[in-house]
Design an enzyme around this catalytic site. Structure first.
Site, PDB file in Angstrom:
ATOM      1  N   GLU A 164      -1.062  -1.232  -4.888  1.00 44.01           N
ATOM      2  CA  GLU A 164      -2.323  -0.518  -5.106  1.00 44.01           C
ATOM      3  C   GLU A 164      -2.132   0.500  -6.220  1.00 44.01           C
ATOM      4  O   GLU A 164      -1.189   1.293  -6.200  1.00 44.01           O
ATOM      5  CB  GLU A 164      -2.775   0.190  -3.827  1.00 44.01           C
ATOM      6  CG  GLU A 164      -4.130   0.866  -4.004  1.00 44.01           C
ATOM      7  CD  GLU A 164      -4.653   1.447  -2.707  1.00 44.01           C
ATOM      8  OE1 GLU A 164      -5.304   0.711  -1.955  1.00 44.01           O
ATOM      9  OE2 GLU A 164      -4.379   2.631  -2.454  1.00 44.01           O
TER      10      GLU A 164
ATOM     11  N   ASP B 258       0.889  -1.159   0.000  1.00 44.90           N
ATOM     12  CA  ASP B 258       0.000   0.000   0.000  1.00 44.90           C
ATOM     13  C   ASP B 258       0.929   1.210   0.000  1.00 44.90           C
ATOM     14  O   ASP B 258       1.437   1.603   1.047  1.00 44.90           O
ATOM     15  CB  ASP B 258      -0.894  -0.012   1.243  1.00 44.90           C
ATOM     16  CG  ASP B 258      -1.840   1.177   1.282  1.00 44.90           C
ATOM     17  OD1 ASP B 258      -2.286   1.615   0.206  1.00 44.90           O
ATOM     18  OD2 ASP B 258      -2.129   1.658   2.390  1.00 44.90           O
TER      19      ASP B 258
ATOM     20  N   ASP C  83      -2.850   1.017   6.858  1.00 44.02           N
ATOM     21  CA  ASP C  83      -1.915   0.764   5.755  1.00 44.02           C
ATOM     22  C   ASP C  83      -1.412  -0.683   5.782  1.00 44.02           C
ATOM     23  O   ASP C  83      -1.200  -1.294   4.733  1.00 44.02           O
ATOM     24  CB  ASP C  83      -0.718   1.722   5.831  1.00 44.02           C
ATOM     25  CG  ASP C  83      -1.166   3.156   5.985  1.00 44.02           C
ATOM     26  OD1 ASP C  83      -1.481   3.784   4.972  1.00 44.02           O
ATOM     27  OD2 ASP C  83      -1.227   3.626   7.141  1.00 44.02           O
TER      28      ASP C  83
END
Length: 189
Positions: free
Chosen positions: A68, A7, A141
């Protein structure tokens, strides 16, 4: 399949490694968050993220890195930092010879929770449940990195089958065109 989920972020970059077996069986290998100081020079922050990812790749030996996909946010400064962090992660994976897969936030949410608009608490709760964790990963996260890895474990086989089907269809189309061309040539002789 072992997946390193990332992330991306400059202040907090979530890292999570998941092993995926057959079907939907997944297990957590490791999870953490790389933090950089907001007042540090940008190049230094990116280097810290890159160094951490390279270290994780060396230690955990993933088969693929799932990142991501950066999406438009209202804060241009935030999206730029996220995109830059995403870029250094992709470069670190490429240097290690690893394939990189990008997943959108809605793909990840849909894969893990069944709803593409799930909130952070729902994603975190489902990650803990799916991985059989006694407590939810914190901060968000970390949970998001694990969610990315889970998403890739579950989606990769389907994506591979689709790519194989597309390749077979392209080959059949090529052969069909060749037969038509040969028939047309034979008819004109």
């Amino acid at each position: 399949m072992r997946v390193l989920g990332v992330d991306p972020g400059l202040t907090r970059c979530g890292l999570g490694v998941v092993d995926g077996g057959g079907g939907r069986a997944v297990s957590c290998v490791a999870v953490d968050v790389v933090r950089t100081l907001p007042d540090a020079p940008l190049a230094r922050r990116l280097l810290e993220v890159s160094d951490a990812v390279e270290s994780w790749i060396g230690v955990h030996r993933p088969d693929v890195v799932a990142i991501e996909r950066v999406f438009s946010q209202h804060n241009v400064r935030t999206v730029m930092g996220t995109a830059q962090a995403s870029g250094v992660v992709a470069v670190a994976a490429a240097r290690a010879g690893l394939p990189v897969a990008f997943h959108t936030p809605s793909e990840v949410k849909a894969a893990v929770t069944g709803a593409g608009r799930a909130d952070k608490q729902q994603v975190t709760a489902m990650v803990a449940r799916v991985l059989g964790l006694t407590e939810a990963p914190r901060p968000a996260d970390a949970a998001d990195a694990l969610a990315l890895a889970i998403c890739h474990c579950w989606r990769a086989p389907m994506l591979d089958r689709m790519a194989q089907a597309e390749a077979r269809a392209a080959e059949l189309a090529r052969r069909h065109k060749a037969r038509l061309a040969a028939a047309a040539k034979g008819a004109s002789s």
